[in-house]
Motif scaffolding. Structure first.
Motif, mmCIF file in Angstrom:
data_model
loop_
_atom_site.group_PDB
_atom_site.id
_atom_site.type_symbol
_atom_site.label_atom_id
_atom_site.label_comp_id
_atom_site.label_asym_id
_atom_site.label_seq_id
_atom_site.Cartn_x
_atom_site.Cartn_y
_atom_site.Cartn_z
ATOM 1 N N ASN A 1 4.343 1.363 -4.244
ATOM 2 C CA ASN A 1 4.086 0.217 -3.666
ATOM 3 C C ASN A 1 2.516 -0.128 -3.512
ATOM 4 N N LEU B 1 0.810 -3.519 -4.931
ATOM 5 C CA LEU B 1 -0.245 -4.304 -4.318
ATOM 6 C C LEU B 1 -1.588 -4.404 -5.076
ATOM 7 N N SER B 2 -2.002 -3.412 -5.568
ATOM 8 C CA SER B 2 -3.275 -3.335 -6.212
ATOM 9 C C SER B 2 -3.200 -4.234 -7.257
ATOM 10 N N LYS C 1 -1.408 -6.927 -7.404
ATOM 11 C CA LYS C 1 -1.348 -8.348 -7.049
ATOM 12 C C LYS C 1 -2.957 -8.764 -6.291
ATOM 13 N N ILE C 2 -3.535 -7.647 -5.736
ATOM 14 C CA ILE C 2 -4.919 -7.941 -5.413
ATOM 15 C C ILE C 2 -5.811 -8.233 -6.352
ATOM 16 N N LYS D 1 -4.543 -14.844 1.304
ATOM 17 C CA LYS D 1 -3.646 -13.958 0.977
ATOM 18 C C LYS D 1 -4.272 -12.867 0.321
ATOM 19 N N THR E 1 -4.801 -10.474 3.661
ATOM 20 C CA THR E 1 -3.682 -9.806 4.154
ATOM 21 C C THR E 1 -3.199 -8.872 3.143
ATOM 22 N N LEU E 2 -3.225 -8.732 1.911
ATOM 23 C CA LEU E 2 -2.879 -7.884 0.918
ATOM 24 C C LEU E 2 -3.801 -6.511 1.250
ATOM 25 N N CYS E 3 -5.010 -6.807 1.259
ATOM 26 C CA CYS E 3 -5.883 -5.743 1.441
ATOM 27 C C CYS E 3 -5.659 -4.978 2.813
ATOM 28 N N GLU F 1 -2.660 -4.702 4.303
ATOM 29 C CA GLU F 1 -1.422 -4.095 3.775
ATOM 30 C C GLU F 1 -1.555 -3.030 3.064
ATOM 31 N N LYS F 2 -2.543 -2.876 2.066
ATOM 32 C CA LYS F 2 -2.897 -1.806 1.058
ATOM 33 C C LYS F 2 -3.602 -0.628 2.196
#
Length: 167
Positions: free
Chosen positions: A4, A8-9, A11-12, A148, A151-153, A155-156
């Motif tokens: 996961n 995520l990394s 996507k970032i 976005k 948000t991803l950071c 979440e990570k």
């Protein structure tokens, strides 16, 4: 869990690359805009020099708000992508007509036989309007990407923090 975080990394990383591309596109657009505006003002100055400073001035522009109408239509669309609102702007030139409802070509305010420099100036300023819409679209996409990315950071960080892992 690591899969996961790795996903995520990635996507970032993709969003960071897109962010850099958008920043480059925006800076390039701003440079183009500056050049178009400079060229438009230089052409306008040449036209004023040729015809005389009194023949091309604000005195020829109508004072009545009913007579001055925009030659362009601005259309704003809101695009909903993954619960994220993004705006999209579209500019189109209205059809010039002789009737009362449509706009008249403003270059005719300065006479029938206007210098070519004045027409060139008008073209440069019209091109800058289209470019402004393009830059606004890039800016809107950049804001969406930044949202976005944030948000991803978050979440990570939430995935990494409880287990004592460091990002």
């Amino acid at each position: 869990m690591n899969k996961n975080v790795d996903a995520l990394s990635e996507k970032i990383d993709d969003l960071m690359l897109r962010k850099l591309e958008l920043i480059e596109e925006k800076v390039s657009g701003n440079i183009q805009m500056e050049k178009l505006m400079k060229d438009g003002h230089i052409e306008l100055a040449k036209a004023k020099y040729i015809r005389g400073k009194e023949s091309i001035s604000m005195l020829q522009v109508p004072n009545n708000e009913d007579t001055v109408k925009s030659l362009f239509n601005l259309e704003t669309k809101t695009i909903d992508e993954n619960d994220d609102d993004a705006s999209c702007f579209d500019i189109s030139l209205k059809q010039l007509s002789k009737n009362e409802d449509g706009p008249e070509d403003p270059i005719k305010w300065f006479g029938v036989l206007v210098p070519q420099n004045l027409k060139n100036s008008q073209k440069r300023f019209q091109e800058s309007i289209y470019l402004a819409a393009k830059i606004a679209n890039v800016q809107a996409e950049l804001i969406s990407v930044l949202s976005k990315l944030q948000t991803l950071c978050i979440e990570k960080d939430s995935l990494c923090s409880p287990n004592g892992m460091k990002a």
